[in-house]
Design an enzyme around this catalytic site. Structure first.
Site, PDB file in Angstrom:
ATOM      1  CB  CYS A  88      -0.114  -0.282  -0.404  1.00 22.14           C
ATOM      2  SG  CYS A  88       1.249  -0.560   0.707  1.00 22.14           S
ATOM      3  CD  GLU A  89      -2.603  -4.292   5.519  1.00 26.03           C
ATOM      4  OE1 GLU A  89      -3.833  -4.179   5.549  1.00 26.03           O
ATOM      5  OE2 GLU A  89      -1.988  -5.240   6.028  1.00 26.03           O
ATOM      6  CG  HIS A  90       2.655  -2.980   4.228  1.00 24.72           C
ATOM      7  ND1 HIS A  90       2.861  -4.018   3.338  1.00 24.72           N
ATOM      8  CD2 HIS A  90       2.148  -3.545   5.348  1.00 24.72           C
ATOM      9  CE1 HIS A  90       2.494  -5.152   3.899  1.00 24.72           C
ATOM     10  NE2 HIS A  90       2.055  -4.898   5.109  1.00 24.72           N
ATOM     11  CG  HIS A  91       4.522   1.853   1.746  1.00 20.79           C
ATOM     12  ND1 HIS A  91       4.511   0.538   1.317  1.00 20.79           N
ATOM     13  CD2 HIS A  91       5.741   2.058   2.299  1.00 20.79           C
ATOM     14  CE1 HIS A  91       5.684  -0.019   1.587  1.00 20.79           C
ATOM     15  NE2 HIS A  91       6.438   0.869   2.185  1.00 20.79           N
ATOM     16  CD  GLN A 129      -1.291  -7.941  -6.383  1.00 22.75           C
ATOM     17  OE1 GLN A 129      -0.520  -6.995  -6.404  1.00 22.75           O
ATOM     18  NE2 GLN A 129      -1.314  -8.853  -7.340  1.00 22.75           N
ATOM     19  CG  HIS A 157       1.928  -2.862  -5.367  1.00 24.05           C
ATOM     20  ND1 HIS A 157       1.337  -3.109  -4.149  1.00 24.05           N
ATOM     21  CD2 HIS A 157       1.536  -3.871  -6.184  1.00 24.05           C
ATOM     22  CE1 HIS A 157       0.635  -4.231  -4.227  1.00 24.05           C
ATOM     23  NE2 HIS A 157       0.736  -4.710  -5.443  1.00 24.05           N
ATOM     24  CB  CYS A 159       4.534   1.556  -1.919  1.00 26.87           C
ATOM     25  SG  CYS A 159       4.013  -0.145  -2.144  1.00 26.87           S
TER      26      CYS A 159
HETATM   27 ZN    ZN Z   1       3.232  -0.517  -0.093  1.00 27.34          ZN
END
Ligand code: ZN
Length: 202
Positions: A88-91, A129, A157, A159
């Site tokens: 996941c590119e956010h976390h 995703q 996920h 995260c």
């Molecule tokens: Zn994430």
């Protein structure tokens, strides 16, 4: 006796691999002692793991999808429940699950393993995703010049399960529908019946 091969130590800053340096800095920031036994080799391990987990940046979908001409098959070709691991590119936490990939050939087909490699090519990058799902469908439309593509992805996920809202059993489903699959409900039904196990569609 040859000494045991040990990768660069924390006390060796000059010329150190940037990824290993980064992991070393990370240990300092979270308050870890990078010299303790369990962590000494970790920067080198992380570097090797990242080579694999982010291998997709060094891969080209056009090279992976080597097509060959075949005029016989006009019906749906489906790779079902192909497992994948992504980040996941956010976390920077993992998300993983399975993807089903279908296309309608337009005189060009690919080996089924190439579709699995295409999934890995996009999964082994920093992703969300939704984009992962769309990129697979778009690559098939682009490289195979397919009449249609349908990609369905279900993933868990970390995260979401391990932090934040902490929903252990929730999974996320995304789809990308292109070409004739967009226009014809019967084709979408055929795809969904095949993916959920009811091949005959009855
Ligand atoms: Zn994430």
């Amino acid at each position: 006796m040859p000494r045991k091969a040990v990768s660069k130590r924390p006390s060796e800053p000059a010329g150190r691999d940037p990824m290993e340096q980064l992991v070393s800095s990370f240990f300092q920031i979270i308050g870890e002692d990078e010299s303790r036994e369990g962590l000494v080799e970790t920067p080198a391990r992380v570097r090797l793991a990242c080579d694999e987990v982010f291998a997709g940046y060094r891969q080209d979908p056009k090279t992976i999808l080597k097509t060959f001409s075949e005029d016989v098959c006009k019906e749906m070709v489906l790779l079902k429940h192909c497992e994948f691991y992504s980040t996941c590119e956010h976390h920077l936490f993992p998300f993983f699950g399975h993807i089903s990939v279908a296309y309608l050939p337009n005189r060009k087909i690919v080996g089924i393993s190439k579709l699995a490699r295409l999934v890995d090519c996009f999964a082994r990058r920093l992703q969300i995703q939704e984009r992962l799902t769309a990129q697979i469908a778009d690559a098939i439309m682009d490289v195979l010049d397919a009449r249609g593509a349908y990609v369905l992805c279900e993933a868990t996920h970390f995260c979401m399960t391990s932090r934040g809202i902490r929903k252990q059993n929730a999974s996320m489903v995304t789809s990308a529908i292109r070409g004739e699959f967009e226009k014809k409900e019967a084709l979408r039904m055929e795809f969904l019946a095949a993916v959920t196990g009811n091949i005959s569609g009855k």
